[in-house]
Scaffold this motif. Structure first.
Motif, PDB file in Angstrom:
ATOM      1  N   TYR A  12       0.836  -1.207   0.000  1.00  0.00           N
ATOM      2  CA  TYR A  12       0.000   0.000   0.000  1.00  0.00           C
ATOM      3  C   TYR A  12       0.868   1.254   0.000  1.00  0.00           C
ATOM      4  O   TYR A  12       0.618   2.193  -0.768  1.00  0.00           O
ATOM      5  N   ARG A  15       2.381   1.731  -3.414  1.00  0.00           N
ATOM      6  CA  ARG A  15       1.411   2.287  -4.366  1.00  0.00           C
ATOM      7  C   ARG A  15       1.271   3.796  -4.189  1.00  0.00           C
ATOM      8  O   ARG A  15       1.271   4.546  -5.173  1.00  0.00           O
ATOM      9  N   ASP A  19       2.179   6.666  -6.958  1.00  0.00           N
ATOM     10  CA  ASP A  19       1.271   7.737  -7.377  1.00  0.00           C
ATOM     11  C   ASP A  19       1.952   9.100  -7.254  1.00  0.00           C
ATOM     12  O   ASP A  19       1.883   9.939  -8.160  1.00  0.00           O
ATOM     13  N   ARG A  84       2.950   0.600  -9.522  1.00  0.00           N
ATOM     14  CA  ARG A  84       1.542   0.356  -9.217  1.00  0.00           C
ATOM     15  C   ARG A  84       0.738   1.654  -9.149  1.00  0.00           C
ATOM     16  O   ARG A  84      -0.253   1.743  -8.447  1.00  0.00           O
ATOM     17  N   LEU A  86      -1.690   4.843 -10.381  1.00  0.00           N
ATOM     18  CA  LEU A  86      -2.922   5.024 -11.143  1.00  0.00           C
ATOM     19  C   LEU A  86      -2.592   5.536 -12.541  1.00  0.00           C
ATOM     20  O   LEU A  86      -1.711   6.384 -12.715  1.00  0.00           O
ATOM     21  N   GLU A 182      -6.137  -3.739  -0.494  1.00  0.00           N
ATOM     22  CA  GLU A 182      -6.697  -2.539   0.115  1.00  0.00           C
ATOM     23  C   GLU A 182      -7.887  -2.869   1.006  1.00  0.00           C
ATOM     24  O   GLU A 182      -8.059  -2.256   2.068  1.00  0.00           O
ATOM     25  N   ARG A 227      -2.871  -0.496 -10.958  1.00  0.00           N
ATOM     26  CA  ARG A 227      -2.612  -1.144  -9.671  1.00  0.00           C
ATOM     27  C   ARG A 227      -2.080  -2.566  -9.841  1.00  0.00           C
ATOM     28  O   ARG A 227      -1.524  -3.145  -8.905  1.00  0.00           O
TER      29      ARG A 227
END
Length: 254
Positions: A12, A15, A19, A84, A86, A182, A227
């Motif tokens: 997480y 990720r 981003d 990962r 978006l 998630e 993702r």
């Protein structure tokens, strides 16, 4: 903390770092190309805000991984399939209207996500959110003002803004997707349930676009995959440029 939860948090954090670094780099591509000096400075500051977030997320991911990697390894030593982020955030900078519309979509998203992340039981993630919330208020004010100015401006600026909205809209659906990782963290009170934020995002964005005399598109198409490591060709080109110095001089520190 179980290994399952620890690994999920590491994924997480990675990720969120992806981003941030991808959008930060895209914003930086406008430095020295802004319409006037003040915008050059603004672009540089906003870019640094996102790169700063990426460093915090990557450092935490490296700490959890505990395998010898550091923040630079996460940013510079992974290929596009390992990222990962978006998809919306990796789109090329395009023209000025395109970048401002993408920024508006992202700023409204973070305006909703960060207060939720602030409530995370994970103190490190909540701490990053606390810092980023302050930045995002400025980011949203800026992108909102520009979209209003461009949409309700000249015939040409209106046309370009509408085109940007139409081209980017299909990438916004992915912002609110949830997967098993998630959902596991949501159940533990750690991650944000972004699936519950779409209605609020849509209302905020629609209100701004309407004020800008821009038509809100229909949900006629959607693209996903970021993702899970499936990206557009644009990310590979971006990473090649972003990573070249580090990969050319492995082990160097600045």
């Amino acid at each position: 903390m179980s290994d399952q939860i620890k690994n999920a948090i590491q994924e997480y954090a990675t990720r969120l770092g992806d981003d941030s670094v991808v959008l930060g780099h895209r914003i930086s591509e406008w430095v020295s190309y802004g319409p006037f000096l003040e915008e050059d400075i603004a672009y540089g500051n906003v870019s640094l805000d996102y790169v700063g977030r990426a460093r915090l997320f990557y450092s935490y991911a490296a700490e959890l991984a505990d395998d010898g990697r550091d923040e630079d390894d996460f940013a510079y030593m992974r290929n596009d399939r390992e990222y990962r982020n978006l998809l919306l955030l990796e789109m090329p900078k395009g023209d000025f209207a395109y970048s401002q519309v993408r920024q508006l979509f992202a700023d409204v998203y973070y305006t909703l996500v960060l207060p939720e992340l602030l409530q995370s039981k994970d103190e490190t993630l909540a701490g990053v959110a606390a810092k980023a919330i302050k930045e995002t208020k400025y980011h949203l004010r800026r992108s909102r003002d520009w979209v209003l100015r461009l949409g309700d401006g000249t015939e040409e600026s209106h046309k370009r803004t509408q085109k940007a909205v139409d081209q980017l809209w299909g990438y916004t659906h992915e912002l609110f997707d949830m997967d098993e990782t998630e959902q596991l963290l949501v159940n533990e009170g750690i991650a944000v349930d972004v699936s519950k934020l779409r209605d609020a995002w849509l209302k905020m964005v629609s209100d701004i676009l309407t004020q800008a005399t821009i038509t809100v598109p229909e949900d006629s198409w959607a693209v996903r995959g970021g993702r899970t490591g499936y990206h557009t060709e644009h990310l590979g080109h971006m990473l090649t440029e972003m990573q070249i110095v580090h990969r050319s001089h492995p082990g160097c520190k600045w």
